[in-house]
Design a protein around this motif. Structure first.
Motif, PDB file in Angstrom:
ATOM      1  N   SER A   1      -8.006 -12.536   1.867  1.00 25.92           N
ATOM      2  CA  SER A   1      -6.564 -12.695   2.048  1.00 25.92           C
ATOM      3  C   SER A   1      -5.810 -11.543   1.398  1.00 25.92           C
ATOM      4  O   SER A   1      -4.763 -11.104   1.911  1.00 25.92           O
ATOM      5  CB  SER A   1      -6.103 -14.028   1.449  1.00 25.92           C
TER       6      SER A   1
ATOM      7  N   HIS B   1      -3.361  -9.150   3.476  1.00 27.57           N
ATOM      8  CA  HIS B   1      -1.961  -9.074   3.060  1.00 27.57           C
ATOM      9  C   HIS B   1      -1.552  -7.631   2.781  1.00 27.57           C
ATOM     10  O   HIS B   1      -0.453  -7.187   3.163  1.00 27.57           O
ATOM     11  CB  HIS B   1      -1.745  -9.938   1.824  1.00 27.57           C
TER      12      HIS B   1
ATOM     13  N   SER C   1       1.230  -5.688   4.957  1.00 27.05           N
ATOM     14  CA  SER C   1       2.429  -5.219   4.255  1.00 27.05           C
ATOM     15  C   SER C   1       2.551  -3.707   4.329  1.00 27.05           C
ATOM     16  O   SER C   1       3.653  -3.162   4.519  1.00 27.05           O
ATOM     17  CB  SER C   1       2.392  -5.668   2.789  1.00 27.05           C
TER      18      SER C   1
END
Length: 339
Positions: free
Chosen positions: A68, A72, A76
């Motif tokens: 994760s 992420h 981002s």
């Protein structure tokens, strides 16, 4: 849970130069084909030695799992690259921060790899582009040392007679011409704003970020608890950078998925599938939920299983693999959790 291509041995050692980075971004060699017991027994002595050596090399490689945190960071970072595309100044960036062994370097290098692969797909015939740069901040760094890290990645000469202005102008010129869109700066915790050199290094990085039309991504150990975000200089950094914290994994479905994914990569003749999944609680307790320690323990046990001829991983084999002090020591674990 999915896996990403493993890092090659050369790429791990030389990510901070352009050739090594390009080898890392390129597709690695496929793992050796799994053989049945009959196929393995039918191999000649030289063929068996070659196959075993290929399996040792496979298990020695650093397996990258799309955790994760990795997902992420990539999402981002890609968003920021797009948002910064037409920015003239005050481009925004990311800081990936956490304890050692929580996957910071893996996260930012996978972002860099994703960015470069997309750039190659958009410009398949362009050989002069350098979409991403990866450097590390040396201990006790000076502004010239930082500029030299950029220059060395790009293959530019770093001669004593070159002053800082010449060095910076050379780096900025190449990055601009090569359409560099992402700059990854690792080991950010080596900068301390309480020292003169540290403050000057922070200013140098800020100057590079203003001159190079790229998104800057930083990674370091517990950056938010250090001095880098304090004072006037720190306030400027904090006002432009989003923080992505990394932590030890709790014992949950993602952790169990990590263990299961790593187990599927094993190429051992007598390993029973699902063995590590039944030991996922033990693995979490032993490693403290640290992804780096988990990878080290499983890969180490696989290598031992090949060298000893057992061809399977057991709990005893896992316990025989010594881990880092932080993973082994309850005191270190408590301090990490408190941080």
């Amino acid at each position: 849970m999915t896996t990403l291509p493993p890092l090659t041995q050369d790429a791990q050692r030389h990510l901070t130069n352009l050739d090594g980075w390009r080898r890392f971004v390129g597709e690695p060699a496929p793992p050796p084909r799994r053989r049945t017991d009959a196929e393995y027994d039918a191999l000649g002595e030289l063929e068996k030695d070659a196959y075993d050596e290929a399996r040792l090399d496979h298990h020695a490689r650093l397996l990258v799992v799309a955790t994760s945190t990795v997902r992420h960071t990539v999402t981002s970072g890609r968003r920021l690259v797009l948002l910064n595309r037409h920015a003239i100044s005050a481009r925004r960036g990311l800081i990936v921060s956490g304890a050692a062994g929580t996957g910071k370097t893996i996260a930012i290098t996978q972002l860099g790899r994703s960015h470069e692969l997309m750039d190659r797909a958009r410009h398949p015939n362009a050989t002069d582009r350098i979409p991403a740069i990866y450097i590390t901040v040396p201990p006790a760094a000076t502004p010239r040392m930082i500029a030299a890290e950029f220059a060395r990645f790009l293959g530019l000469p770093v001669m004593a007679r070159l002053n800082m202005t010449d060095l910076i102008e050379s780096v900025v010129g190449v990055c601009t011409d090569a359409r560099t869109g992402l700059v990854l700066v690792d080991e950010l915790h080596n900068i301390s704003l309480t020292t003169r050199h540290g403050a000057e290094v922070a200013d140098t990085l800020k100057y590079f970020s203003e001159r190079i039309p790229a998104t800057f991504i930083y990674a370091g150990i517990d950056v938010e608890h250090g001095t880098l975000l304090s004072g006037t200089r720190g306030a400027q950094i904090a006002g432009r950078f989003t923080l992505i914290p990394t932590h030890p994994f709790p014992y949950n479905s993602e952790w169990r998925g990590l263990v299961a994914t790593m187990e599927k990569t094993l190429i051992l003749q007598r390993h029973k599938p699902g063995t590590l999944e039944t030991l996922d609680r033990y693995l979490h307790n032993r490693t403290g939920g640290m992804i780096g320690a988990l990878s080290h323990q499983i890969r180490g046990a696989a290598i031992d299983a090949l060298l000893t001829g057992t061809e399977k991983i057991t709990k005893a084999g896992l316990e025989a693999v010594a881990l880092d002090v932080a993973a082994e020591s309850p005191q270190f674990r408590r301090s990490r959790s408190a941080g």
